[in-house]
Design an enzyme around this catalytic site. Structure first.
Site, PDB file in Angstrom:
ATOM      1  N   PHE A   1       0.856  -1.220   0.255  1.00 51.92           N
ATOM      2  CA  PHE A   1       0.006   0.367  -0.203  1.00 51.92           C
ATOM      3  C   PHE A   1       0.214   1.394  -0.225  1.00 51.92           C
ATOM      4  CE2 PHE A   1      -0.525   3.065   3.778  1.00 51.92           C
ATOM      5  CZ  PHE A   1       0.529   1.819   4.766  1.00 51.92           C
ATOM      6  N   LYS A   2       1.720   0.944   0.449  1.00 54.51           N
ATOM      7  CA  LYS A   2       3.012   2.367   0.600  1.00 54.51           C
ATOM      8  C   LYS A   2       3.378   3.238  -0.969  1.00 54.51           C
ATOM      9  CE  LYS A   2       4.403   1.201   4.583  1.00 54.51           C
ATOM     10  NZ  LYS A   2       3.974  -0.314   5.307  1.00 54.51           N
ATOM     11  N   ASP A   3       2.438   2.726  -1.768  1.00 53.13           N
ATOM     12  CA  ASP A   3       3.505   2.878  -3.484  1.00 53.13           C
ATOM     13  C   ASP A   3       1.688   3.922  -3.589  1.00 53.13           C
ATOM     14  OD1 ASP A   3       4.125   1.627  -4.622  1.00 53.13           O
ATOM     15  OD2 ASP A   3       3.465  -0.445  -4.959  1.00 53.13           O
TER      16      ASP A   3
END
Ligand SMILES: *Cc1c(COP(=O)(O)O)cnc(C)c1O
Length: 495
Positions: A112-114
């Protein structure tokens, strides 16, 4: 539109524009930048439900990043949420076993860091231009595994930037490590430290606070910034996908306009769930924020007792991106529940760095009423993966499984039947061995890449490009260092 300015959680000091706060990352007094108020959504949820992800993201972010022009912000968004994502929806919602999984892992590095780190480099270079910054920006990042790769992918070969990533040498999954040490780009550096994530994060914060070092580098034409979730430019893009999830449910007529939802978030540094709290404060009908921890359950204990105490054993778990004892972004919540009182916030954070713990007052504790804390141990996490797979055929990763377990526990305990959106934070392909062993311990005999092929067979989900990429990629980064050598390593890279 009302301007939003940013100031430190720990000192009255100066008020910065959004773009300056993005550039600086961390306040010079060690505090985090917070908005002077949380803006309210200025479009109805019905209107937002008709937009695509990019359009909706603009409507949410324009309210926080008020000094970016419409054109600037739209350009940043278009460059971030493009074909790097393997689905046009960017963040699809998938129903399984009575909960909605918001899949936040369809970007370049399958975590999810993207969602934020695809955007941050664009926000930052735009901010540099707007503010006439003529220095090269050096991004310093501590990672528990996923931020590092997502930041590297975002900043690799971006003109005017360099990036240094510190990860715990023995604290990330084999695939996470392989993803980072194979990173291309002349402006990138990846370093394995002999310590855990908290050591890496504390080390990076210390370097940020080192005025002499900053001056030295300034003379050489460099300025530091952060890609960690302490940067407000990480937090704001994360608010969008909670609004997005709500509007998907609305569009699919799973809920009616105005109905409440609960969100359940697998939590480490408290960034993702804080974004959900900001979304609630913007007017999104969220009832409960379910904060799910792994065995490192410092947040669960905090919600139970009002005492945050990091003096405890650190556990390396199968959800390494949540192996954290100092949840940095909690400071932003503390600031809010203390009534935006910077003195009080500085006092509590001083206690945390001094004694490793602090306690909030009874009246402050009332500010936590929207939160429910829970945790899953290793066995519960593993069993949850097997349970979801065997009931529905859906394969979730270890982090998502922590949230999924806590969500079921919450439902059983409270009998609250409000629809729950679970933040699904990583692709199961990123933690293949733990995931496959949970489904059947026999899988442990196989190699990592055999497991990847097996996962593809049992889940019917195509192997993501990010995994194909590392099958053959050469290792390009071999630097390791002790915690007290981090500064020297940076100085060497910037020679
Ligand atoms: C970073 C991360 C988390 C924790 O998110 P925070 O914002 O730090 O609370 C959870 N799951 C995965 C897969 C992550 O990469």
């Amino acid at each position: 539109m009302k301007e939003v300015t940013y100031s430190s959680t720990r000192g009255e000091g100066i008020k910065l524009s959004a773009s300056m706060a993005v550039l600086k990352g961390l306040a010079s007094d060690g505090g985090l930048f917070v908005p002077d108020h949380i803006p309210t959504l200025d479009k109805s949820l019905k209107e937002l439900a008709e937009m695509d992800y990019q359009g909706l993201a603009y409507e949410v972010m324009k309210l926080f990043l008020t000094d970016y022009t419409e054109d600037e912000l739209k350009k940043c968004i278009a460059a971030a949420y493009d074909s790097k994502f393997d689905t046009e929806e960017i963040a699809p919602l998938s129903e399984s076993c009575g909960s909605y999984y918001l899949e936040l892992f369809h970007g370049a590095t399958i975590a999810f860091k993207d969602m934020a780190l695809s955007l941050l480099p664009h926000l930052m270079t735009t901010a540099a231009k707007k503010n006439g910054l003529d220095k090269e920006i050096v991004i310093l990042t501590a990672t528990s595994g996923d931020t590092g790769k997502a930041a590297l992918a975002g900043f690799a070969d971006v003109p005017g930037t360099r990036i240094v990533v510190f990860y715990p040498k023995s604290g990330v999954s084999p695939i996470q490590e392989k993803q980072m040490v194979t990173q291309k780009g002349a402006n990138t550096m990846v370093v394995g430290i002999h310590g855990n994530f908290d050591d890496a994060q504390t080390g990076v914060k210390k370097i940020f606070g080192d005025k002499e070092f900053a001056k030295e580098l300034d003379e050489k034409g460099f300025v530091f910034s952060s890609a960690n979730s302490i940067n407000i430019g990480r937090l704001v893009p994360q608010v969008c996908y909670y609004v997005w999830a709500y509007t998907r449910l609305l569009k699919e007529e799973r809920i009616k306009d105005g109905d409440q939802i609960n969100v359940c978030v697998p939590t480490g540094n408290f960034g993702n769930i804080l974004a959900a709290f900001y979304a609630k404060n913007m007017g999104l009908p969220i009832k409960k924020l379910i904060c799910a921890s792994n065995t490192n359950k410092v947040l669960f204990d905090f919600f139970e007792s009002g005492t945050y105490d990091r003096n405890r054993e650190f556990h390396v778990t199968s959800s390494p991106s949540m192996d954290i004892l100092i949840s940095s972004n909690l400071e932003r919540l503390i600031y809010m529940i203390a009534g935006n009182d910077v003195k009080r916030c500085a006092e509590l954070m001083g206690e945390l760095s001094g004694n490793g713990k602090y306690s909030i007052s009874d009246s402050e504790k009332k500010g936590l009423a929207d939160f429910y804390g829970g945790y899953a141990d290793e066995k519960e996490t593993s069993e949850q993966i097997a349970k979801i797979y065997k009931t529905s055929g859906y394969v979730i990763d270890t982090h998502t499984a922590v949230a999924s377990f806590v969500c079921d526990k919450y439902k059983a305990e409270t009998r609250d039947d409000t629809p729950v959106v679970i933040a699904s934070t990583a692709s199961p392909y990123k933690f293949t061995r733990s995931v496959m062993n949970s489904i059947d311990p026999e899988y442990d005999k196989k190699t990592d890449f055999e497991l990847i092929d097996d996962l593809c067979k049992i889940s019917n989900v195509e192997i993501p490009q990010a995994i194909e990429d590392i099958r053959t990629a050469p290792v390009l980064h071999k630097t390791e260092c002790d915690i007290d050598e981090m500064k020297t390593v940076i100085a060497g890279f910037l020679k």
